[in-house]
Design a protein around this motif. Structure first.
Motif, PDB file in Angstrom:
ATOM      1  N   LYS A  76       0.845  -1.199   0.000  1.00 28.06           N
ATOM      2  CA  LYS A  76       0.000   0.000   0.000  1.00 28.06           C
ATOM      3  C   LYS A  76       0.880   1.249   0.000  1.00 28.06           C
ATOM      4  CE  LYS A  76      -4.160   1.665   2.207  1.00 28.06           C
ATOM      5  NZ  LYS A  76      -5.170   1.413   3.204  1.00 28.06           N
ATOM      6  N   ILE A  77       0.615   2.166  -0.922  1.00 31.44           N
ATOM      7  CA  ILE A  77       1.412   3.393  -1.011  1.00 31.44           C
ATOM      8  C   ILE A  77       1.085   4.318   0.161  1.00 31.44           C
ATOM      9  CG2 ILE A  77       1.775   5.509  -2.352  1.00 31.44           C
ATOM     10  CD1 ILE A  77       1.510   3.826  -4.868  1.00 31.44           C
ATOM     11  N   TYR A  78       2.133   4.747   0.861  1.00 32.04           N
ATOM     12  CA  TYR A  78       1.963   5.702   1.956  1.00 32.04           C
ATOM     13  C   TYR A  78       2.648   7.037   1.662  1.00 32.04           C
ATOM     14  CZ  TYR A  78       6.745   4.642   3.450  1.00 32.04           C
ATOM     15  OH  TYR A  78       8.114   4.473   3.499  1.00 32.04           O
ATOM     16  N   GLY A  79       3.434   7.085   0.588  1.00 35.94           N
ATOM     17  CA  GLY A  79       4.121   8.316   0.259  1.00 35.94           C
ATOM     18  C   GLY A  79       4.899   8.181  -1.033  1.00 35.94           C
ATOM     19  N   PHE A  80       5.603   9.245  -1.370  1.00 33.69           N
ATOM     20  CA  PHE A  80       6.498   9.185  -2.512  1.00 33.69           C
ATOM     21  C   PHE A  80       7.638  10.173  -2.329  1.00 33.69           C
ATOM     22  CE2 PHE A  80       3.261  12.264  -3.856  1.00 33.69           C
ATOM     23  CZ  PHE A  80       3.981  13.276  -4.465  1.00 33.69           C
ATOM     24  N   LEU A  81       8.753   9.836  -2.957  1.00 33.67           N
ATOM     25  CA  LEU A  81       9.913  10.694  -2.969  1.00 33.67           C
ATOM     26  C   LEU A  81      10.025  11.309  -4.348  1.00 33.67           C
ATOM     27  CD1 LEU A  81      12.461  11.703  -1.482  1.00 33.67           C
ATOM     28  CD2 LEU A  81      13.649   9.711  -2.415  1.00 33.67           C
ATOM     29  N   GLN A  82      10.182  12.611  -4.394  1.00 30.86           N
ATOM     30  CA  GLN A  82      10.281  13.352  -5.650  1.00 30.86           C
ATOM     31  C   GLN A  82      11.639  14.044  -5.694  1.00 30.86           C
ATOM     32  OE1 GLN A  82       7.861  16.844  -5.678  1.00 30.86           O
ATOM     33  NE2 GLN A  82       8.123  17.203  -7.841  1.00 30.86           N
ATOM     34  N   ASN A  83      12.376  13.814  -6.766  1.00 30.24           N
ATOM     35  CA  ASN A  83      13.668  14.460  -6.986  1.00 30.24           C
ATOM     36  C   ASN A  83      13.614  15.219  -8.299  1.00 30.24           C
ATOM     37  OD1 ASN A  83      14.898  13.163  -4.727  1.00 30.24           O
ATOM     38  ND2 ASN A  83      15.170  11.336  -5.970  1.00 30.24           N
ATOM     39  N   GLY A  84      14.379  16.281  -8.395  1.00 29.51           N
ATOM     40  CA  GLY A  84      14.424  17.010  -9.655  1.00 29.51           C
ATOM     41  C   GLY A  84      15.395  18.168  -9.619  1.00 29.51           C
ATOM     42  N   LEU A  85      15.333  18.908 -10.686  1.00 31.18           N
ATOM     43  CA  LEU A  85      16.174  20.078 -10.878  1.00 31.18           C
ATOM     44  C   LEU A  85      15.252  21.247 -11.194  1.00 31.18           C
ATOM     45  CD1 LEU A  85      19.171  21.020 -11.255  1.00 31.18           C
ATOM     46  CD2 LEU A  85      18.930  20.376 -13.646  1.00 31.18           C
ATOM     47  N   HIS A  86      15.503  22.380 -10.558  1.00 30.74           N
ATOM     48  CA  HIS A  86      14.689  23.549 -10.883  1.00 30.74           C
ATOM     49  C   HIS A  86      15.552  24.785 -11.058  1.00 30.74           C
ATOM     50  CE1 HIS A  86      13.556  23.600  -6.262  1.00 30.74           C
ATOM     51  NE2 HIS A  86      14.829  23.753  -6.434  1.00 30.74           N
ATOM     52  N   GLU A  87      14.966  25.738 -11.787  1.00 28.91           N
ATOM     53  CA  GLU A  87      15.642  27.001 -12.072  1.00 28.91           C
ATOM     54  C   GLU A  87      14.815  28.139 -11.498  1.00 28.91           C
ATOM     55  OE1 GLU A  87      17.932  25.885 -16.171  1.00 28.91           O
ATOM     56  OE2 GLU A  87      15.850  26.572 -16.366  1.00 28.91           O
ATOM     57  N   PHE A  88      15.518  29.188 -11.119  1.00 27.98           N
ATOM     58  CA  PHE A  88      14.877  30.339 -10.508  1.00 27.98           C
ATOM     59  C   PHE A  88      15.084  31.575 -11.376  1.00 27.98           C
ATOM     60  CE2 PHE A  88      15.860  27.309  -7.236  1.00 27.98           C
ATOM     61  CZ  PHE A  88      14.659  27.228  -6.555  1.00 27.98           C
ATOM     62  N   TYR A  89      14.056  32.404 -11.406  1.00 30.77           N
ATOM     63  CA  TYR A  89      14.049  33.624 -12.206  1.00 30.77           C
ATOM     64  C   TYR A  89      13.620  34.777 -11.317  1.00 30.77           C
ATOM     65  CZ  TYR A  89      14.116  30.329 -16.069  1.00 30.77           C
ATOM     66  OH  TYR A  89      14.471  29.314 -16.918  1.00 30.77           O
ATOM     67  N   ILE A  90      13.991  35.975 -11.713  1.00 30.32           N
ATOM     68  CA  ILE A  90      13.551  37.161 -10.976  1.00 30.32           C
ATOM     69  C   ILE A  90      13.043  38.216 -11.950  1.00 30.32           C
ATOM     70  CG2 ILE A  90      15.813  38.292 -10.897  1.00 30.32           C
ATOM     71  CD1 ILE A  90      15.007  39.139  -7.968  1.00 30.32           C
ATOM     72  N   ARG A 102      20.065  27.779 -10.394  1.00 30.01           N
ATOM     73  CA  ARG A 102      19.478  26.442 -10.514  1.00 30.01           C
ATOM     74  C   ARG A 102      19.882  25.641  -9.293  1.00 30.01           C
ATOM     75  NH1 ARG A 102      20.829  22.450 -15.529  1.00 30.01           N
ATOM     76  NH2 ARG A 102      18.941  23.413 -16.215  1.00 30.01           N
ATOM     77  N   ALA A 103      19.055  24.657  -8.940  1.00 27.06           N
ATOM     78  CA  ALA A 103      19.337  23.810  -7.778  1.00 27.06           C
ATOM     79  C   ALA A 103      18.653  22.467  -7.947  1.00 27.06           C
ATOM     80  CB  ALA A 103      18.857  24.496  -6.499  1.00 27.06           C
ATOM     81  N   LYS A 104      19.058  21.534  -7.112  1.00 32.88           N
ATOM     82  CA  LYS A 104      18.419  20.219  -7.042  1.00 32.88           C
ATOM     83  C   LYS A 104      17.459  20.230  -5.852  1.00 32.88           C
ATOM     84  CE  LYS A 104      22.460  18.037  -9.006  1.00 32.88           C
ATOM     85  NZ  LYS A 104      23.662  17.253  -8.730  1.00 32.88           N
ATOM     86  N   PHE A 105      16.464  19.359  -5.914  1.00 35.12           N
ATOM     87  CA  PHE A 105      15.531  19.256  -4.797  1.00 35.12           C
ATOM     88  C   PHE A 105      15.081  17.812  -4.602  1.00 35.12           C
ATOM     89  CE2 PHE A 105      12.861  19.889  -8.474  1.00 35.12           C
ATOM     90  CZ  PHE A 105      11.768  19.066  -8.267  1.00 35.12           C
ATOM     91  N   SER A 106      14.763  17.490  -3.369  1.00 38.14           N
ATOM     92  CA  SER A 106      14.156  16.206  -3.013  1.00 38.14           C
ATOM     93  C   SER A 106      13.028  16.497  -2.038  1.00 38.14           C
ATOM     94  CB  SER A 106      15.166  15.271  -2.345  1.00 38.14           C
ATOM     95  OG  SER A 106      16.184  14.910  -3.254  1.00 38.14           O
ATOM     96  N   CYS A 107      11.840  15.960  -2.324  1.00 43.63           N
ATOM     97  CA  CYS A 107      10.661  16.183  -1.487  1.00 43.63           C
ATOM     98  C   CYS A 107      10.090  14.848  -1.038  1.00 43.63           C
ATOM     99  CB  CYS A 107       9.579  16.934  -2.267  1.00 43.63           C
ATOM    100  SG  CYS A 107      10.040  18.592  -2.781  1.00 43.63           S
ATOM    101  N   LEU A 108       9.773  14.750   0.231  1.00 37.78           N
ATOM    102  CA  LEU A 108       9.090  13.585   0.768  1.00 37.78           C
ATOM    103  C   LEU A 108       7.639  13.968   1.011  1.00 37.78           C
ATOM    104  CD1 LEU A 108       8.928  10.743   2.028  1.00 37.78           C
ATOM    105  CD2 LEU A 108       9.612  11.811   4.206  1.00 37.78           C
ATOM    106  N   TRP A 109       6.741  13.319   0.252  1.00 38.37           N
ATOM    107  CA  TRP A 109       5.300  13.543   0.372  1.00 38.37           C
ATOM    108  C   TRP A 109       4.687  12.328   1.056  1.00 38.37           C
ATOM    109  CZ3 TRP A 109       3.001  18.016  -1.301  1.00 38.37           C
ATOM    110  CH2 TRP A 109       3.753  18.835  -2.145  1.00 38.37           C
TER     111      TRP A 109
END
Length: 131
Positions: A76-90, A102-109
């Motif tokens: 049974k799924i209780y969560g997920f891990l999301q990884n990626g790369l994102h860029e920032f603008y102003i 730019r940076a890397k990110f990891s999110c635990l949902w």
């Protein structure tokens, strides 16, 4: 969930959405800005992203960089891990939008008991300035 967090919460400054999707015990780890809890994260978004006199910062995920890994217990799924790369603008007053970095990110949902997804842990790291 990524679009709710960033397109709505971060880019459009929708604090109601942020409050709904962030776990009460959120831990946000940033390689340049330290550790923040939920209140500190929302306050930092409000003060540094949405209401900065230097301009409005936005975030875009790098297309094709996102990886999602389900977390299961007894099939049974209780969560997920999301990884990626994102860029920032102003968007500075009187200037055109430009990329700042730019940076890397990891999110635990995690799946809450009411069936909603909550962002529990975030790692934002390897920040690099734009060339």
């Amino acid at each position: 969930m990524d679009s709710l967090l960033f397109a709505e919460g971060f880019n459009k400054c929708n604090y109601k959405i942020l409050d709904q999707i962030l776990a009460d015990d959120l831990e946000f780890y940033h390689d340049k800005g330290g550790i923040k809890n939920k209140k500190e994260f929302i306050d930092a978004t409000r003060n540094n992203i949405c209401n900065s006199p230097n301009g409005k910062i936005t975030r875009e995920v790098v297309k094709g960089s996102t990886e999602v890994y389900p977390l299961e217990k007894n099939g049974k799924i209780y969560g997920f891990l999301q990884n990626g790369l994102h860029e920032f603008y102003i968007q500075e007053p009187g200037k055109k939008l430009y990329k700042t970095g730019r940076a890397k990110f990891s999110c635990l949902w995690l799946l809450a008991t009411n069936g909603s997804w909550k962002l529990k842990r975030v790692f934002s790291y390897d920040h690099q300035a734009s060339e």
